[in-house]
Design a protein around this motif. Structure first.
Motif, PDB file in Angstrom:
ATOM      1  N   PHE A 111      50.849  34.724  31.069  1.00  0.00           N
ATOM      2  CA  PHE A 111      50.888  33.474  30.619  1.00  0.00           C
ATOM      3  C   PHE A 111      51.286  32.726  29.852  1.00  0.00           C
ATOM      4  O   PHE A 111      51.212  33.398  28.950  1.00  0.00           O
ATOM      5  CB  PHE A 111      49.019  32.938  31.200  1.00  0.00           C
ATOM      6  N   HIS A 112      51.655  30.922  29.723  1.00  0.00           N
ATOM      7  CA  HIS A 112      51.981  30.612  28.993  1.00  0.00           C
ATOM      8  C   HIS A 112      50.960  29.007  29.310  1.00  0.00           C
ATOM      9  O   HIS A 112      51.955  28.593  28.092  1.00  0.00           O
ATOM     10  CB  HIS A 112      53.648  29.549  29.645  1.00  0.00           C
ATOM     11  N   ASN A 113      50.708  29.202  29.708  1.00  0.00           N
ATOM     12  CA  ASN A 113      49.693  27.874  29.538  1.00  0.00           C
ATOM     13  C   ASN A 113      48.183  28.366  29.143  1.00  0.00           C
ATOM     14  O   ASN A 113      47.287  29.011  29.863  1.00  0.00           O
ATOM     15  CB  ASN A 113      49.483  27.202  31.476  1.00  0.00           C
ATOM     16  N   THR A 114      48.029  27.526  28.394  1.00  0.00           N
ATOM     17  CA  THR A 114      46.913  27.831  27.021  1.00  0.00           C
ATOM     18  C   THR A 114      45.693  28.011  28.166  1.00  0.00           C
ATOM     19  O   THR A 114      44.581  28.271  27.881  1.00  0.00           O
ATOM     20  CB  THR A 114      46.946  26.998  25.600  1.00  0.00           C
ATOM     21  N   ALA A 115      45.233  26.407  28.175  1.00  0.00           N
ATOM     22  CA  ALA A 115      43.946  26.040  29.457  1.00  0.00           C
ATOM     23  C   ALA A 115      43.788  27.656  30.380  1.00  0.00           C
ATOM     24  O   ALA A 115      42.900  27.202  30.863  1.00  0.00           O
ATOM     25  CB  ALA A 115      44.595  24.919  29.786  1.00  0.00           C
ATOM     26  N   VAL A 116      45.039  28.191  31.262  1.00  0.00           N
ATOM     27  CA  VAL A 116      44.660  28.952  32.600  1.00  0.00           C
ATOM     28  C   VAL A 116      44.482  29.894  31.727  1.00  0.00           C
ATOM     29  O   VAL A 116      43.371  30.816  32.188  1.00  0.00           O
ATOM     30  CB  VAL A 116      46.143  29.224  33.042  1.00  0.00           C
ATOM     31  N   ILE A 117      44.666  30.527  30.705  1.00  0.00           N
ATOM     32  CA  ILE A 117      43.926  32.383  29.902  1.00  0.00           C
ATOM     33  C   ILE A 117      42.146  31.617  29.094  1.00  0.00           C
ATOM     34  O   ILE A 117      41.860  32.466  29.521  1.00  0.00           O
ATOM     35  CB  ILE A 117      45.483  31.896  28.120  1.00  0.00           C
ATOM     36  N   GLU A 118      42.051  30.573  28.507  1.00  0.00           N
ATOM     37  CA  GLU A 118      40.927  30.234  28.688  1.00  0.00           C
ATOM     38  C   GLU A 118      39.791  30.515  30.115  1.00  0.00           C
ATOM     39  O   GLU A 118      39.555  30.839  29.367  1.00  0.00           O
ATOM     40  CB  GLU A 118      40.516  29.153  27.709  1.00  0.00           C
ATOM     41  N   ALA A 119      40.976  30.158  31.081  1.00  0.00           N
ATOM     42  CA  ALA A 119      39.995  29.795  32.127  1.00  0.00           C
ATOM     43  C   ALA A 119      39.569  31.308  32.684  1.00  0.00           C
ATOM     44  O   ALA A 119      38.448  31.138  33.439  1.00  0.00           O
ATOM     45  CB  ALA A 119      40.250  28.708  33.048  1.00  0.00           C
ATOM     46  N   VAL A 120      40.699  32.454  32.243  1.00  0.00           N
ATOM     47  CA  VAL A 120      40.259  32.893  33.621  1.00  0.00           C
ATOM     48  C   VAL A 120      40.096  34.503  33.131  1.00  0.00           C
ATOM     49  O   VAL A 120      39.335  35.162  33.431  1.00  0.00           O
ATOM     50  CB  VAL A 120      42.033  33.123  34.275  1.00  0.00           C
ATOM     51  N   ALA A 121      41.012  34.105  31.033  1.00  0.00           N
ATOM     52  CA  ALA A 121      41.337  35.170  30.749  1.00  0.00           C
ATOM     53  C   ALA A 121      39.507  36.652  30.079  1.00  0.00           C
ATOM     54  O   ALA A 121      38.818  35.506  29.848  1.00  0.00           O
ATOM     55  CB  ALA A 121      41.900  35.989  29.792  1.00  0.00           C
ATOM     56  N   ASP A 122      39.808  37.727  29.993  1.00  0.00           N
ATOM     57  CA  ASP A 122      38.400  37.949  29.362  1.00  0.00           C
ATOM     58  C   ASP A 122      39.193  38.450  27.495  1.00  0.00           C
ATOM     59  O   ASP A 122      38.414  38.035  27.399  1.00  0.00           O
ATOM     60  CB  ASP A 122      38.299  39.793  29.851  1.00  0.00           C
ATOM     61  N   ARG A 123      39.873  38.819  27.724  1.00  0.00           N
ATOM     62  CA  ARG A 123      40.925  39.101  26.138  1.00  0.00           C
ATOM     63  C   ARG A 123      42.066  38.411  26.321  1.00  0.00           C
ATOM     64  O   ARG A 123      42.718  38.910  27.502  1.00  0.00           O
ATOM     65  CB  ARG A 123      40.558  40.940  26.338  1.00  0.00           C
ATOM     66  N   VAL A 124      43.132  38.742  25.220  1.00  0.00           N
ATOM     67  CA  VAL A 124      44.220  38.527  25.538  1.00  0.00           C
ATOM     68  C   VAL A 124      44.672  38.886  24.180  1.00  0.00           C
ATOM     69  O   VAL A 124      44.878  39.900  23.467  1.00  0.00           O
ATOM     70  CB  VAL A 124      44.529  37.137  24.671  1.00  0.00           C
ATOM     71  N   VAL A 125      46.091  40.533  24.827  1.00  0.00           N
ATOM     72  CA  VAL A 125      46.980  40.485  23.901  1.00  0.00           C
ATOM     73  C   VAL A 125      48.294  40.208  23.385  1.00  0.00           C
ATOM     74  O   VAL A 125      48.407  39.137  24.102  1.00  0.00           O
ATOM     75  CB  VAL A 125      48.444  42.052  25.524  1.00  0.00           C
ATOM     76  N   VAL A 126      48.078  40.114  22.247  1.00  0.00           N
ATOM     77  CA  VAL A 126      49.639  39.111  21.986  1.00  0.00           C
ATOM     78  C   VAL A 126      50.629  39.909  21.360  1.00  0.00           C
ATOM     79  O   VAL A 126      50.528  41.205  20.101  1.00  0.00           O
ATOM     80  CB  VAL A 126      48.879  38.504  20.354  1.00  0.00           C
ATOM     81  N   LEU A 127      51.446  39.575  21.673  1.00  0.00           N
ATOM     82  CA  LEU A 127      53.181  40.676  21.955  1.00  0.00           C
ATOM     83  C   LEU A 127      53.734  39.784  20.901  1.00  0.00           C
ATOM     84  O   LEU A 127      54.223  39.147  20.772  1.00  0.00           O
ATOM     85  CB  LEU A 127      54.127  40.526  22.599  1.00  0.00           C
ATOM     86  N   ASP A 128      54.923  40.851  18.976  1.00  0.00           N
ATOM     87  CA  ASP A 128      55.606  39.419  19.027  1.00  0.00           C
ATOM     88  C   ASP A 128      56.750  40.661  19.132  1.00  0.00           C
ATOM     89  O   ASP A 128      56.977  41.612  18.305  1.00  0.00           O
ATOM     90  CB  ASP A 128      55.507  39.182  17.852  1.00  0.00           C
ATOM     91  N   ASP A 129      57.686  40.335  19.223  1.00  0.00           N
ATOM     92  CA  ASP A 129      59.253  41.141  18.933  1.00  0.00           C
ATOM     93  C   ASP A 129      59.220  42.690  19.158  1.00  0.00           C
ATOM     94  O   ASP A 129      59.402  43.823  18.768  1.00  0.00           O
ATOM     95  CB  ASP A 129      59.421  40.983  18.111  1.00  0.00           C
ATOM     96  N   GLY A 130      58.543  42.744  20.491  1.00  0.00           N
ATOM     97  CA  GLY A 130      57.837  43.964  21.039  1.00  0.00           C
ATOM     98  C   GLY A 130      57.031  45.012  20.911  1.00  0.00           C
ATOM     99  O   GLY A 130      57.062  45.496  21.140  1.00  0.00           O
ATOM    100  N   LYS A 131      56.203  44.510  19.874  1.00  0.00           N
ATOM    101  CA  LYS A 131      55.589  45.182  19.311  1.00  0.00           C
ATOM    102  C   LYS A 131      53.976  44.604  19.419  1.00  0.00           C
ATOM    103  O   LYS A 131      54.179  42.920  19.624  1.00  0.00           O
ATOM    104  CB  LYS A 131      55.308  45.130  17.451  1.00  0.00           C
ATOM    105  N   LEU A 132      53.014  44.631  19.522  1.00  0.00           N
ATOM    106  CA  LEU A 132      51.523  44.717  19.424  1.00  0.00           C
ATOM    107  C   LEU A 132      51.157  43.773  18.573  1.00  0.00           C
ATOM    108  O   LEU A 132      51.191  44.528  17.130  1.00  0.00           O
ATOM    109  CB  LEU A 132      50.617  45.896  20.024  1.00  0.00           C
ATOM    110  N   GLN A 133      50.183  42.607  17.862  1.00  0.00           N
ATOM    111  CA  GLN A 133      49.902  42.468  17.010  1.00  0.00           C
ATOM    112  C   GLN A 133      48.334  42.479  16.987  1.00  0.00           C
ATOM    113  O   GLN A 133      48.553  42.227  16.365  1.00  0.00           O
ATOM    114  CB  GLN A 133      50.692  41.043  17.137  1.00  0.00           C
TER     115      GLN A 133
END
Length: 252
Positions: free
Chosen positions: A216-238
């Motif tokens: 997802f790109h929309n923060t409001a959608v993420i906050e509405a539906v997600a339990d946890r968030v995986v953050v990636l940067d340059d192919g790596k898990l942050q």
């Protein structure tokens, strides 16, 4: 219970037009997904989000690592208790899993020429043996919930706007109620009102019987539906954080 274990997942691409230069899509990514969880995947453009989903669905063959899926152990060869390694199983098993338990949708509808929207949505149910009129009834319900005008239900999606196609695409992914649902930017082309309808529908469909991994790109959608968030940067898990701790600054 863990439904999906991603262990050291890597994906590189050979760029032949650039003298066989290798481009890293994913680099040693590991995380688990729990049963009934809604896991959002975020990151800047080019961070590896779509590559991750395509590896999970096996549209891409991973270069390294394991993707152990426990959602349909009865389809596995050998010891069913060990799960199925989606990174290594053969194409026959991948197809069987897609038919039985794993759903996927991208932000772009794979159109079928001269097939009405209602039949596009009903097709996965028909393939599972649901009678035609029952499948079409479920399809109509989903299209209605996503605010697609009834006048378009019997029309061809090739004539639709981007947002209308995206609603058909999401309805098609939800119709068979897969055990594992992979969503790649399913609301990117929706206006705020229709996006809220999609959020409400996702909340209803996702529960203890369905696990979701979604980009997802929309923060409001993420906050509405997600339990946890995986953050990636340059192919790596942050990091992997509860949605309450997600700040949204990396949504690309």
């Amino acid at each position: 219970m863990t439904v999906l274990s991603v262990e050291g997942l890597s994906k590189t691409f050979d760029m032949h037009v650039l003298g066989d230069t290798q481009v890293v899509g994913l680099d040693d990514v590991s995380f688990d997904v729990r049963e009934g969880e809604f896991l959002a995947v975020v990151g800047e453009s080019g961070s590896g989000k779509s590559s991750l989903l395509k590896c999970l669905y096996r549209t891409y063959d991973p270069t390294g690592g394991r993707i152990v899926y426990h959602g349909a152990d009865e389809l596995a060869d050998g010891d069913a208790g060990d799960g199925i390694d989606l990174a290594a199983c053969d194409d026959r098993e991948v197809i069987a899993l897609r038919d039985a338990t794993i759903g996927y949708t991208s932000q772009f509808l794979d159109e079928i020429p001269r097939v009405p929207a209602v039949d596009v949505v009903a097709r996965p149910l028909r393939e599972q043996g649901v009678p035609a009129e029952d499948a079409r009834g479920e399809a109509r319900e989903l299209l209605s919930r996503l605010d697609l005008p009834e006048a378009l239900w019997e029309a061809y999606p090739a004539t639709f706007s981007g947002g209308e196609r995206q609603r058909v695409n999401l309805a098609q992914a939800l119709s068979p109620r897969p055990t594992l649902l992979l969503l790649d930017e399913p609301t990117s082309a929706l206006d705020p009102e229709t996006r809220q309808a999609a959020i409400d529908l996702l909340r209803e469909y996702v529960g203890e019987d369905t696990t979701v991994v979604g980009v997802f790109h929309n923060t409001a959608v993420i906050e509405a539906v997600a339990d946890r968030v995986v953050v990636l940067d340059d192919g790596k898990l942050q990091r992997v954080v509860p949605v309450a701790d997600f700040e949204g600054e990396v949504v690309g």
